[in-house]
Design a protein around this motif. Structure first.
Motif, mmCIF file in Angstrom:
data_model
loop_
_atom_site.group_PDB
_atom_site.id
_atom_site.type_symbol
_atom_site.label_atom_id
_atom_site.label_comp_id
_atom_site.label_asym_id
_atom_site.label_seq_id
_atom_site.Cartn_x
_atom_site.Cartn_y
_atom_site.Cartn_z
ATOM 1 N N UNK A 101 5.980 104.622 6.343
ATOM 2 C CA UNK A 101 4.525 104.730 6.452
ATOM 3 C C UNK A 101 4.112 106.165 6.774
ATOM 4 N N UNK A 102 4.829 106.806 7.685
ATOM 5 C CA UNK A 102 4.512 108.193 8.021
ATOM 6 C C UNK A 102 4.741 109.115 6.828
ATOM 7 N N UNK A 103 5.814 108.870 6.086
ATOM 8 C CA UNK A 103 6.137 109.723 4.947
ATOM 9 C C UNK A 103 5.055 109.669 3.884
ATOM 10 N N UNK A 104 4.343 108.564 3.790
ATOM 11 C CA UNK A 104 3.310 108.416 2.768
ATOM 12 C C UNK A 104 1.914 108.761 3.276
ATOM 13 N N UNK A 105 1.817 109.254 4.516
ATOM 14 C CA UNK A 105 0.538 109.727 5.038
ATOM 15 C C UNK A 105 0.288 111.159 4.596
ATOM 16 N N UNK A 136 -3.897 112.991 12.707
ATOM 17 C CA UNK A 136 -4.861 112.127 13.400
ATOM 18 C C UNK A 136 -4.149 110.982 14.093
ATOM 19 N N UNK A 137 -3.172 110.386 13.387
ATOM 20 C CA UNK A 137 -2.407 109.292 13.987
ATOM 21 C C UNK A 137 -1.663 109.773 15.223
ATOM 22 N N UNK A 138 -0.973 110.910 15.121
ATOM 23 C CA UNK A 138 -0.190 111.426 16.246
ATOM 24 C C UNK A 138 -1.078 111.714 17.447
ATOM 25 N N UNK A 166 -0.693 104.549 -5.244
ATOM 26 C CA UNK A 166 -0.016 105.633 -4.536
ATOM 27 C C UNK A 166 0.012 105.474 -3.031
ATOM 28 N N UNK A 167 -0.561 104.390 -2.511
ATOM 29 C CA UNK A 167 -0.604 104.153 -1.064
ATOM 30 C C UNK A 167 0.387 103.070 -0.686
#
Length: 240
Positions: A144-148, A155-157, A204-205
């Motif tokens: 999930x992180x790799x595709x952000x 923002x997530x961090x 792509x998500x």
């Protein structure tokens, strides 16, 4: 210039993410301990969510999901339902590999198991639907992180209080996940437990991750190669 994020909204959803099959009630003490906030702040969040109808008081100082949360949950299922073929797809992959298989959705606190097909073995690794996994040291979270985007990741961090140094530690794994299209966890989260995971991509998500998981001793290179093939085939079918 990026639009500022309202951290109170993020924290409110973090509070709600604490509910699960084994935790149907929340108290200020439990919220404060889980989310690293003061008792007063935790109590304020709970009382505010109650005032909004999202929570209900079951007895003094104890809160449970309220009618508004139930309505939002039903609406979420109606508007973004899981693929109808998901259970059968997981069963098919599990049968082919002989190991447990699960699907996860993204939540800010980490990937949440939304479906699982348990391996038919005398001894196997089990996970319950609704379990939230860590983001940084699981194959599912790293995907999930790799595709952000860089902006979404930052923002997530910030919202989760994740330090730059923590992201830097897993960046090689994120790059590998982006380049290879899968992620591995070889005892990184739980000793002796491994997982291989691929994304289900729509537009792509990454909308889901599909993972085979089990004892580390059974996850050799040959199994990982076979799992990637089976999982990718299933992900392609689910992604349409």
């Amino acid at each position: 210039m990026a639009t500022p994020i309202n951290q109170s909204v993020i924290k409110a959803f973090d509070v709600l993410d604490l509910f699960g099959e084994e935790r149907v009630e929340l108290t200020p003490d439990s919220v404060a301990g889980e989310l690293g906030m003061s008792y007063a702040t935790a109590h304020r969040f709970l009382v505010t969510l109650e005032a909004a109808g999202v929570l209900s008081t079951v007895r003094r100082g104890v809160f449970a999901p309220g009618p508004r949360l139930a309505r939002l949950g039903r609406m979420a299922e109606e508007l973004a339902p899981l693929p109808k073929a998901l259970p059968a797809t997981l069963d098919k992959v599990r049968h082919a590999l002989g190991e447990s298989v699960m699907a996860c959705r993204f939540t800010p606190r980490g990937p949440m198991c939304v479906a699982v097909s348990q391996a038919q073995r005398p001894i196997s690794v089990n996970i319950r639907i609704g379990t939230t996994l860590p983001m940084l040291n699981t194959a599912q979270g790293r995907l999930f992180l790799a595709h952000m985007s860089a902006r979404d990741s930052a923002s997530w961090a910030k919202a989760q209080g994740v330090k730059d140094a923590q992201i830097e530690c897993v960046e090689p794994a994120l790059v590998e996940a982006r380049d290879k299209g899968f992620a591995l966890n070889r005892g990184d989260n739980e000793p002796d437990i491994a997982a291989v995971s691929v994304p289900v991509l729509i537009g792509g998500k990454a909308v889901l991750t599909l993972s085979a998981f089990g004892m580390l001793s059974r996850m050799d290179d040959a199994f990982v190669e076979a799992a990637i093939s089976e999982l990718n085939r299933a992900a392609a079918a689910l992604g349409g």
